[in-house]
Design a protein around this motif. Structure first.
Motif, PDB file in Angstrom:
ATOM      1  N   SER A  23       4.552  -8.876  16.550  1.00 19.41           N
ATOM      2  CA  SER A  23       4.871  -7.628  16.248  1.00 19.41           C
ATOM      3  C   SER A  23       3.130  -6.590  15.721  1.00 19.41           C
ATOM      4  O   SER A  23       2.665  -5.504  16.550  1.00 19.41           O
ATOM      5  N   VAL A  24       2.164  -8.000  15.325  1.00 23.85           N
ATOM      6  CA  VAL A  24       1.103  -7.141  15.183  1.00 23.85           C
ATOM      7  C   VAL A  24       0.500  -7.132  16.468  1.00 23.85           C
ATOM      8  O   VAL A  24      -0.256  -6.074  17.462  1.00 23.85           O
ATOM      9  N   ARG A  25       0.842  -7.542  17.835  1.00 16.93           N
ATOM     10  CA  ARG A  25       0.360  -7.077  18.922  1.00 16.93           C
ATOM     11  C   ARG A  25       0.910  -6.173  19.545  1.00 16.93           C
ATOM     12  O   ARG A  25       0.442  -5.626  19.972  1.00 16.93           O
ATOM     13  N   ARG A  26       2.137  -6.196  19.076  1.00 24.87           N
ATOM     14  CA  ARG A  26       2.781  -5.403  19.570  1.00 24.87           C
ATOM     15  C   ARG A  26       2.123  -3.600  19.178  1.00 24.87           C
ATOM     16  O   ARG A  26       1.750  -2.330  20.031  1.00 24.87           O
ATOM     17  N   ALA A  27       1.719  -4.163  17.751  1.00 24.89           N
ATOM     18  CA  ALA A  27       1.484  -2.700  17.157  1.00 24.89           C
ATOM     19  C   ALA A  27      -0.024  -2.627  17.670  1.00 24.89           C
ATOM     20  O   ALA A  27      -0.635  -1.461  17.148  1.00 24.89           O
ATOM     21  N   ALA A  28      -0.712  -3.530  17.826  1.00 20.87           N
ATOM     22  CA  ALA A  28      -2.650  -3.149  17.634  1.00 20.87           C
ATOM     23  C   ALA A  28      -2.702  -1.976  18.890  1.00 20.87           C
ATOM     24  O   ALA A  28      -3.669  -1.170  17.983  1.00 20.87           O
ATOM     25  N   THR A  29      -2.216  -1.832  19.745  1.00 19.69           N
ATOM     26  CA  THR A  29      -2.823  -0.887  20.929  1.00 19.69           C
ATOM     27  C   THR A  29      -2.278   0.477  20.105  1.00 19.69           C
ATOM     28  O   THR A  29      -2.984   1.862  20.761  1.00 19.69           O
ATOM     29  N   SER A  30      -1.498   0.723  19.949  1.00 23.49           N
ATOM     30  CA  SER A  30      -0.878   2.119  19.481  1.00 23.49           C
ATOM     31  C   SER A  30      -2.243   2.516  18.560  1.00 23.49           C
ATOM     32  O   SER A  30      -2.384   1.950  17.592  1.00 23.49           O
ATOM     33  N   LYS A  31      -1.613   3.881  19.003  1.00 19.69           N
ATOM     34  CA  LYS A  31      -2.263   4.614  17.126  1.00 19.69           C
ATOM     35  C   LYS A  31      -2.188   5.651  16.272  1.00 19.69           C
ATOM     36  O   LYS A  31      -1.966   5.706  15.116  1.00 19.69           O
ATOM     37  N   SER A  32      -0.454   4.856  16.137  1.00 22.41           N
ATOM     38  CA  SER A  32      -0.107   5.486  15.334  1.00 22.41           C
ATOM     39  C   SER A  32      -0.500   4.392  13.455  1.00 22.41           C
ATOM     40  O   SER A  32      -0.944   3.056  13.833  1.00 22.41           O
ATOM     41  N   PRO A  33      -0.402   5.156  12.385  1.00 20.49           N
ATOM     42  CA  PRO A  33      -0.388   4.394  11.068  1.00 20.49           C
ATOM     43  C   PRO A  33       0.596   3.276  10.922  1.00 20.49           C
ATOM     44  O   PRO A  33       2.081   3.566  11.549  1.00 20.49           O
ATOM     45  N   VAL A  34       0.170   2.234  10.736  1.00 16.34           N
ATOM     46  CA  VAL A  34       0.880   1.040  10.422  1.00 16.34           C
ATOM     47  C   VAL A  34       0.775   0.841   8.969  1.00 16.34           C
ATOM     48  O   VAL A  34       0.173   0.603   8.131  1.00 16.34           O
ATOM     49  N   LEU A  35       2.558   0.858   7.992  1.00 13.24           N
ATOM     50  CA  LEU A  35       3.097   0.083   7.273  1.00 13.24           C
ATOM     51  C   LEU A  35       2.597  -1.559   7.501  1.00 13.24           C
ATOM     52  O   LEU A  35       3.809  -1.665   7.214  1.00 13.24           O
ATOM     53  N   ILE A  36       2.265  -1.880   5.862  1.00 19.90           N
ATOM     54  CA  ILE A  36       2.247  -4.024   6.128  1.00 19.90           C
ATOM     55  C   ILE A  36       2.746  -3.725   4.125  1.00 19.90           C
ATOM     56  O   ILE A  36       2.442  -3.484   4.131  1.00 19.90           O
ATOM     57  N   GLN A  37       3.935  -4.694   4.680  1.00 21.41           N
ATOM     58  CA  GLN A  37       5.051  -4.488   3.732  1.00 21.41           C
ATOM     59  C   GLN A  37       5.287  -5.763   3.100  1.00 21.41           C
ATOM     60  O   GLN A  37       4.877  -6.777   4.070  1.00 21.41           O
ATOM     61  N   GLY A  38       4.679  -6.838   2.107  1.00 21.38           N
ATOM     62  CA  GLY A  38       4.890  -7.420   1.881  1.00 21.38           C
ATOM     63  C   GLY A  38       4.224  -8.186  -0.222  1.00 21.38           C
ATOM     64  O   GLY A  38       4.048  -7.751  -0.356  1.00 21.38           O
ATOM     65  N   PRO A  39       5.318  -9.053  -0.663  1.00 13.37           N
ATOM     66  CA  PRO A  39       4.593  -9.655  -1.760  1.00 13.37           C
ATOM     67  C   PRO A  39       3.065 -10.409  -1.622  1.00 13.37           C
ATOM     68  O   PRO A  39       2.820 -10.211  -0.866  1.00 13.37           O
ATOM     69  N   THR A  40       2.935  -9.909  -2.702  1.00  8.99           N
ATOM     70  CA  THR A  40       1.870 -10.721  -3.293  1.00  8.99           C
ATOM     71  C   THR A  40       1.025 -12.019  -2.388  1.00  8.99           C
ATOM     72  O   THR A  40       1.756 -12.616  -2.848  1.00  8.99           O
ATOM     73  N   GLY A  41       0.115 -12.367  -1.716  1.00  5.46           N
ATOM     74  CA  GLY A  41      -0.129 -13.059  -1.561  1.00  5.46           C
ATOM     75  C   GLY A  41       0.071 -13.414  -0.475  1.00  5.46           C
ATOM     76  O   GLY A  41      -0.126 -14.698   0.083  1.00  5.46           O
ATOM     77  N   ALA A  42       0.792 -13.266   0.316  1.00  8.93           N
ATOM     78  CA  ALA A  42       1.194 -13.655   1.578  1.00  8.93           C
ATOM     79  C   ALA A  42       0.928 -13.332   2.990  1.00  8.93           C
ATOM     80  O   ALA A  42       0.999 -13.607   3.718  1.00  8.93           O
ATOM     81  N   GLY A  43      -0.555 -12.368   2.661  1.00  5.59           N
ATOM     82  CA  GLY A  43      -1.330 -12.774   3.799  1.00  5.59           C
ATOM     83  C   GLY A  43      -0.955 -11.447   4.112  1.00  5.59           C
ATOM     84  O   GLY A  43      -1.531 -11.291   5.918  1.00  5.59           O
ATOM     85  N   LYS A  44      -1.854 -10.010   3.642  1.00  4.79           N
ATOM     86  CA  LYS A  44      -1.331  -8.980   4.717  1.00  4.79           C
ATOM     87  C   LYS A  44      -2.322  -8.767   5.087  1.00  4.79           C
ATOM     88  O   LYS A  44      -2.402  -7.961   6.139  1.00  4.79           O
ATOM     89  N   GLU A  45      -3.439  -8.615   4.244  1.00  7.64           N
ATOM     90  CA  GLU A  45      -4.833  -8.292   4.576  1.00  7.64           C
ATOM     91  C   GLU A  45      -4.841  -9.078   6.235  1.00  7.64           C
ATOM     92  O   GLU A  45      -5.743  -8.902   7.126  1.00  7.64           O
ATOM     93  N   LEU A  46      -4.337 -10.089   6.010  1.00  8.24           N
ATOM     94  CA  LEU A  46      -4.925 -10.897   7.636  1.00  8.24           C
ATOM     95  C   LEU A  46      -4.286 -10.378   8.699  1.00  8.24           C
ATOM     96  O   LEU A  46      -4.738  -9.712  10.136  1.00  8.24           O
ATOM     97  N   VAL A  47      -2.937  -9.360   8.539  1.00  8.85           N
ATOM     98  CA  VAL A  47      -2.080  -8.590   9.703  1.00  8.85           C
ATOM     99  C   VAL A  47      -2.933  -7.292   9.947  1.00  8.85           C
ATOM    100  O   VAL A  47      -2.869  -7.889  11.298  1.00  8.85           O
ATOM    101  N   ALA A  48      -3.375  -7.059   8.749  1.00 12.16           N
ATOM    102  CA  ALA A  48      -4.434  -5.962   9.238  1.00 12.16           C
ATOM    103  C   ALA A  48      -5.417  -6.289  10.039  1.00 12.16           C
ATOM    104  O   ALA A  48      -5.847  -5.892  10.823  1.00 12.16           O
TER     105      ALA A  48
END
Length: 336
Positions: A23-48
């Motif tokens: 999912s990260v690879r597919r979204a990476a090259t798009s210009k659209s805003p991305v909303l990352i959802q998940g519980p605290t400590g799950a690694g959302k900043e690493l996805v960003a």
């Protein structure tokens, strides 16, 4: 870290983690805003970070925790300000969005954004023009907007705490990060990775996690998710003081006393522990002298030893370290 690839950032072999990387690879090259959802400590900043590193954008990832900004300073921190815009504005400040031009702006905890500021961010998304506080003109900025939240923004919108139009803009692409309890098959892999990356030292062999320790880790519910697991491994490695993390070390790291140190960076554990062991050796176990050297009370010194995994027996004013402290050559007697 801006150059790290998604395979180095999102660790795990389970199907859900494989899909997350895809999912990260597919979204990476798009210009659209991305909303990352998940519980605290799950690694959302690493996805960003993975989104930015795979995007090919030449600018930097500029991150900001919305929850840490006061309402009065929000516009200045995000949009920037010009000198003299308000009391204390002694120089120009570019702000997060302008600094992220040609790169990625990552706004974490977006659900905590004050409602008064949401309309301003909405305007920036629509026009790509940032107006610093006190400026007469705006500045066009080419940034990719990535936001993250651990709250249900749709629920916040229904209760009037979040603008519907802003929510629609933010979730041009939505990526959901799973809780650790939803992919327990990755715990062994993650534990081994953290033991290798966080505890390696030139003069110390790589720490391994024993099978029984893994089993105990898999039995835990992990309310703090991957972040809690990483802190647990770091603390258990400190307690082991050897080449292996055992079930006993995991139990002690998961105990309430172990959690007291959860906000201290892993590198600080060893530093605090070495300092305390050196003082115990220097003063031959005289806890009064140790407490005086630390500038704390005797009871505080005892609590600090316990929290750092230094097990002692009281013998009058002096201490004897127990054998599992791994300091038999420190100059302080250890039990046989």
């Amino acid at each position: 870290m801006n150059d790290a690839k998604v395979d180095d950032l999102i660790i795990g072999t389970s199907l859900v983690m494989q899909e997350l990387r895809n999912s990260v690879r597919r979204a990476a090259t798009s210009k659209s805003p991305v909303l990352i959802q998940g519980p605290t400590g799950a690694g959302k900043e690493l996805v960003a970070l993975g989104l930015h590193s795979e995007s090919g954008r030449r600018g930097q990832l500029i991150a900001c925790n919305i929850a840490a900004i006061s309402d009065s300073l929000f516009e200045s921190e995000i949009m920037g300000h010009v000198r003299g815009a308000f009391t204390g504005a002694v120089r120009d400040h570019r702000g997060v969005l302008r600094r992220a031009s040609h790169g990625t702006a990552f706004l974490d905890e977006i659900g905590d954004m004050p409602t008064s500021a949401q309309i301003k961010l909405l305007r920036v998304i629509d026009t790509a023009e940032v107006w610093p506080v006190g400026a007469d003109v705006g500045e066009w900025c080419d940034f990719r907007l990535v936001t993250a939240t651990n709250v249900d923004l749709a629920e916040a919108e229904r209760h009037g705490r979040f603008r519907r139009d802003l929510l629609h803009r933010l979730r041009g692409i939505t990526i959901n990060v799973p809780a650790l309890r939803d992919h327990p098959e990755d715990i062994a892999h993650l534990a081994a990775y953290f033991a290798r990356v966080d505890t390696s030292e030139p003069a110390k062999p790589t720490v391994r996690v024993t099978p029984r320790a893994i089993l105990r880790l898999e039995q835990h519910d992990w309310p703090g998710n991957v972040r809690e697991l990483r802190q647990t491994i770091a603390f258990a490695a400190l307690l082991s003081d050897g080449p292996a993390i055992t079930e006993m070390h995991v139990e002690r790291a998961l105990a309430p006393a172990g959690g007291v140190l959860s906000d201290i960076p892993p590198a600080a554990y060893a530093s605090h522990r070495r300092e305390l062991l050196a003082l115990l050796a220097k003063f031959a176990g005289d806890v009064n002298a140790v407490a005086a050297a630390l500038g704390v009370t005797r009871s505080t010194a005892y609590r600090r030893m316990h929290r750092l995994g230094i097990e002692v027996q009281r013998r009058g004013p002096r201490l004897r370290l127990t054998a599992d402290c791994g300091v038999r050559n420190s100059g302080v007697m250890a039990n046989r």
